[in-house]
Scaffold this motif. Structure first.
Motif, mmCIF file in Angstrom:
data_model
loop_
_atom_site.group_PDB
_atom_site.id
_atom_site.type_symbol
_atom_site.label_atom_id
_atom_site.label_comp_id
_atom_site.label_asym_id
_atom_site.label_seq_id
_atom_site.Cartn_x
_atom_site.Cartn_y
_atom_site.Cartn_z
ATOM 1 N N LEU A 202 0.820 -1.214 0.000
ATOM 2 C CA LEU A 202 0.000 0.000 0.000
ATOM 3 C C LEU A 202 0.855 1.266 0.000
ATOM 4 O O LEU A 202 0.451 2.292 -0.549
ATOM 5 N N LYS A 203 2.038 1.207 0.598
ATOM 6 C CA LYS A 203 2.924 2.376 0.656
ATOM 7 C C LYS A 203 3.621 2.643 -0.675
ATOM 8 O O LYS A 203 4.092 3.754 -0.930
ATOM 9 N N ALA A 204 3.704 1.617 -1.508
ATOM 10 C CA ALA A 204 4.453 1.743 -2.759
ATOM 11 C C ALA A 204 3.785 2.729 -3.710
ATOM 12 O O ALA A 204 2.558 2.894 -3.698
ATOM 13 N N GLN A 205 4.604 3.371 -4.534
ATOM 14 C CA GLN A 205 4.099 4.389 -5.453
ATOM 15 C C GLN A 205 4.045 3.851 -6.880
ATOM 16 O O GLN A 205 5.028 3.314 -7.376
ATOM 17 N N TYR A 248 0.949 7.532 3.981
ATOM 18 C CA TYR A 248 0.859 7.167 2.575
ATOM 19 C C TYR A 248 0.962 8.421 1.709
ATOM 20 O O TYR A 248 0.303 9.429 1.968
ATOM 21 N N SER A 249 1.771 8.352 0.667
ATOM 22 C CA SER A 249 1.897 9.484 -0.253
ATOM 23 C C SER A 249 0.720 9.490 -1.225
ATOM 24 O O SER A 249 0.002 8.494 -1.360
ATOM 25 N N GLU A 250 0.538 10.605 -1.903
ATOM 26 C CA GLU A 250 -0.588 10.723 -2.829
ATOM 27 C C GLU A 250 -0.428 9.833 -4.058
ATOM 28 O O GLU A 250 -1.393 9.585 -4.774
ATOM 29 N N SER A 252 0.678 6.764 -3.778
ATOM 30 C CA SER A 252 0.718 5.398 -3.264
ATOM 31 C C SER A 252 -0.480 4.582 -3.744
ATOM 32 O O SER A 252 -1.512 5.123 -4.155
ATOM 33 N N ILE A 253 -0.322 3.284 -3.675
ATOM 34 C CA ILE A 253 -1.420 2.387 -4.028
ATOM 35 C C ILE A 253 -2.608 2.624 -3.100
ATOM 36 O O ILE A 253 -3.767 2.540 -3.516
ATOM 37 N N PHE A 254 -2.335 2.962 -1.840
ATOM 38 C CA PHE A 254 -3.409 3.221 -0.886
ATOM 39 C C PHE A 254 -4.312 4.350 -1.383
ATOM 40 O O PHE A 254 -5.533 4.221 -1.379
ATOM 41 N N PHE A 255 -3.720 5.462 -1.820
ATOM 42 C CA PHE A 255 -4.522 6.584 -2.296
ATOM 43 C C PHE A 255 -5.287 6.213 -3.561
ATOM 44 O O PHE A 255 -6.442 6.610 -3.749
ATOM 45 N N THR A 256 -4.640 5.451 -4.424
ATOM 46 C CA THR A 256 -5.271 5.075 -5.690
ATOM 47 C C THR A 256 -6.492 4.188 -5.480
ATOM 48 O O THR A 256 -7.533 4.376 -6.111
ATOM 49 N N LEU A 257 -6.380 3.241 -4.582
ATOM 50 C CA LEU A 257 -7.446 2.260 -4.396
ATOM 51 C C LEU A 257 -8.425 2.608 -3.284
ATOM 52 O O LEU A 257 -9.553 2.119 -3.292
#
Length: 289
Positions: A202-205, A248-250, A252-257
């Motif tokens: 999730l942290k990955a960009q 989490y950066s903007e 990141s997978i977290f922001f995307t999903l």
């Protein structure tokens, strides 16, 4: 006189029982004759010794191809391990030329179908990841490394050894050809099934991740991208039902999903009309998490 090189070639032919190769004739695919049955211990031992004795890339490559083919038989997988062949093949991942590294990875990939072999092959995962990162984009060497990691990540036993390479995997997902994307997604899907890997993923960009959720994308790539998303959505909640908290950066997978999910929701709504049943099943799985 034959010289050392000629003597080694003759030894290789003798080890294989390949009389026709004595005159340096090879198959059309430039490989040694493929064994049609399980090879005996003596033959496999001679091939392994040959790898230890030569620095000639051509001989190394041909011997590795033959060992790789022989590993199609489960009995040979055990024999090669018992002859310390795994460490000999694994040792070729460091200093050899790219073609030899590729053939060594292919051999380890076939040998990794055996659980006991995986216990020994796992010590080379870090080196395999280095080879993937340093290899030319979309090269056969890179794909061979990804195929081996796919097998080695089927269980969660060695996932922790791949954490540092997640950014590399996602770079390949963004920049690679369809063949590379498909292979790296197989690794990522395996990792995403492990709750312990959720935070790291999730942290990955990967800013271009949304591009994969499109009906025009190759069906196999789309399906695996959806499985990846579904696994992460499932595992992102703690046992008490709260979302895993982290920075989490903007991009990141977290922001995307999750956090900024309007575009993703629109993509999913469109994919509900996809003609493939499995694609629609994964979309529903994500929407009902």
């Amino acid at each position: 006189m034959w010289g050392w090189r000629g003597a080694a070639l003759v030894a290789a032919a003798a080890a294989l029982g390949a009389g026709a190769w004595y005159g340096l004739g090879r198959r059309a695919d430039n490989s040694l004759p493929v064994p049609s049955h399980a090879m005996d211990v003596d033959t496999l031992q001679k091939l392994i010794h040959l790898l230890q004795a030569t620095d000639d890339p051509l001989i190394q490559e041909q011997a590795l191809i033959t060992l790789s083919n022989s590993a199609a038989f489960s009995v040979n997988q055990d024999i090669i391990r018992n002859l310390d062949g795994l460490s000999v093949i694994g040792g070729m991942l460091s200093d050899c030329v790219p073609k030899v590294k590729e053939k060594a990875l292919n051999a380890l990939n076939n040998l990794s179908m055996n659980i006991k072999n995986q216990e020994e092959i796992q010590v080379y995962i870090t080196q395999v990841c280095r080879n993937i990162e340093s290899a030319p984009l979309n090269s056969d060497l890179q794909l061979a490394g990804l195929r081996l990691l796919t097998n080695m990540s089927v269980t969660s036993d060695y996932h922790h050894k791949m954490i540092n390479s997640i950014p590399c995997f996602l770079h390949l997902l963004s920049e690679g050809t369809e063949r590379t994307q498909l292979q790296v997604l197989k690794v990522l899907v395996n990792l995403s099934a492990n709750p312990d890997m959720t935070r790291h993923l999730l942290k990955a960009q990967v800013p271009s991740l949304l591009l994969l959720f499109d009906s025009h994308i190759n069906r196999d790539i789309l399906l695996r991208a959806l499985v990846l998303a579904a696994n992460l959505k499932k595992n992102m909640n703690n046992e008490d039902g709260t979302v895993i908290q982290d920075q989490y950066s903007e991009d990141s997978i977290f922001f995307t999903l999750c956090r900024d999910s309007t575009q993703f929701a629109q993509k999913l709504a469109s994919l509900l009309h996809h003609p493939d049943t499995e694609v629609k099943e994964q979309v529903v799985r994500i929407l009902t998490q």
